[in-house]
Design an enzyme around this catalytic site. Structure first.
Site, PDB file in Angstrom:
ATOM      1  N   GLY A  99      17.334   5.688  -2.888  1.00 55.09           N
ATOM      2  CA  GLY A  99      16.373   6.770  -2.816  1.00 55.09           C
ATOM      3  C   GLY A  99      15.105   6.372  -3.537  1.00 55.09           C
ATOM      4  CB  ALA A 116       7.682   9.708  -7.130  1.00 55.81           C
ATOM      5  CE  LYS A 141      13.270  18.046 -14.980  1.00 52.31           C
ATOM      6  NZ  LYS A 141      13.809  16.915 -14.233  1.00 52.31           N
ATOM      7  CB  SER A 146       9.313  17.260  -6.968  1.00 55.17           C
ATOM      8  OG  SER A 146      10.343  18.060  -7.543  1.00 55.17           O
ATOM      9  CD  GLU A 178      15.656  18.022  -4.797  1.00 50.42           C
ATOM     10  OE1 GLU A 178      16.468  17.108  -5.016  1.00 50.42           O
ATOM     11  OE2 GLU A 178      14.677  18.255  -5.528  1.00 50.42           O
TER      12      GLU A 178
END
Length: 309
Positions: free
Chosen positions: A12, A15, A189, A260, A272
């Protein structure tokens, strides 16, 4: 028995994968990149990074189109979006030997559980990347802030795997620490990801500075963060209220940062949703926590994705 790694495969190469893989390779590690759309550009021009930590041009890249070409390695770094996790069963097996470790750098919850369908729990680690990265062109990444990684073991077996990865990554110029609790690090996170990625989509595809310019939206950000902290505590995880101010104040200097998930939304790619909003919401409810702000945000995102899908 202790563990270390020699060969690395990056799966993957967006970035995240390009940036961290290039840093490891530039430090002399054997890093092999599994590429798709970037393959031709990377083979021709290498990987270029414009970075606040120092620019980097990795001219010679070990680039491959199939996992079979790469073969078994000691460490697999999974850096693709969680929307590609259905490919685990096809991509991972050719990269594995008996002691291969799989490190997921992915957002949200549920990724380690998916990996556990392929490999043993003591072969799985998760990491949280606190970094501002954007892929500007094939093989070209902009790094504008942060860069720290926190690594934790899905099943602690006493071999010091997270500590060894932290040591080796740090030696390659990637600030990395070993987290005592992977679950706690994941929820920390989410304190940032749930509101900032989510509201950037719900508000129609806006940057973080736009979100913080509105007192009303900042209030919603704080409410969402508070629910994430409360949900984590209900599961026995030690998250502090101070994370709310910390995450907001560290976001202000980022300026017009594009989260993102917002980039995926505005560029028409799959978002996601399940790992960042769906699974945390399910776990909060399972823990008996009322999270009305998270529920409303999830519905707003579903509407946006449905209307623009």
């Amino acid at each position: 028995m202790s563990w270390t790694f020699g060969s690395v495969a990056v799966v993957g190469a967006g970035a995240i994968g390009l940036y961290y893989g290039a840093r490891l390779a530039a430090a002399g590690n054997d890093v092999r990149f599994l590429l798709r759309s970037d393959y031709d550009a990377v083979k021709r021009d290498g990987i270029r990074v414009e970075s606040v930590a120092g620019d980097l041009h990795l001219e010679e890249v070990k680039a491959y189109l199939t996992p079979e070409e790469i073969g078994p390695v000691d460490l697999v770094i999974v850096a693709w979006k969680t929307t590609s996790n259905d490919l685990f069963g096809k991509i991972l097996p050719p990269l594995l030997h008996e002691q291969t470790q799989v490190l997921t750098l992915q957002n949200g919850l549920g990724n380690c559980e998916r990996l556990a369908e392929i490999v043993r729990p003591d072969q799985i680690l998760g990491a949280l990347c606190f970094v501002c990265l954007n892929r500007l062109a094939p093989g070209f990444v902009s790094h504008t802030a942060g860069g720290r990684i926190s690594v934790g073991e899905y099943a602690n077996d006493g071999r010091g795997r997270a500590e060894e990865i932290a040591r080796r990554f740090s030696a390659a110029g990637i600030p990395t620490d070993a987290a005592a609790s992977l679950a706690e690090a994941q929820w920390k996170k989410l304190v940032w990801n749930v509101p900032f990625n989510g509201l950037a989509i719900a508000e129609g595809g806006v940057t973080t500075d736009v979100l913080l310019s509105s007192p009303e939206v900042e209030g919603e950000i704080r409410a969402l963060m508070s629910e994430v902290v409360t949900a984590a505590r209900a599961q026995g995880l030690a998250l502090e209220d101070s994370l709310i101010d910390f995450n907001i104040e560290r976001t202000r200097p980022m300026g017009p940062y594009r989260p993102s998930s917002m980039i995926d939304y505005v560029e028409g790619r799959e978002v996601e949703f399940d790992s960042i909003w769906g699974e945390p919401l399910r776990r909060a409810k399972a823990a008996g926590v009322e999270v009305p702000h998270m529920e409303r945000l999830a519905e707003r995102i579903r509407v946006r994705l449905g209307a623009d899908g």
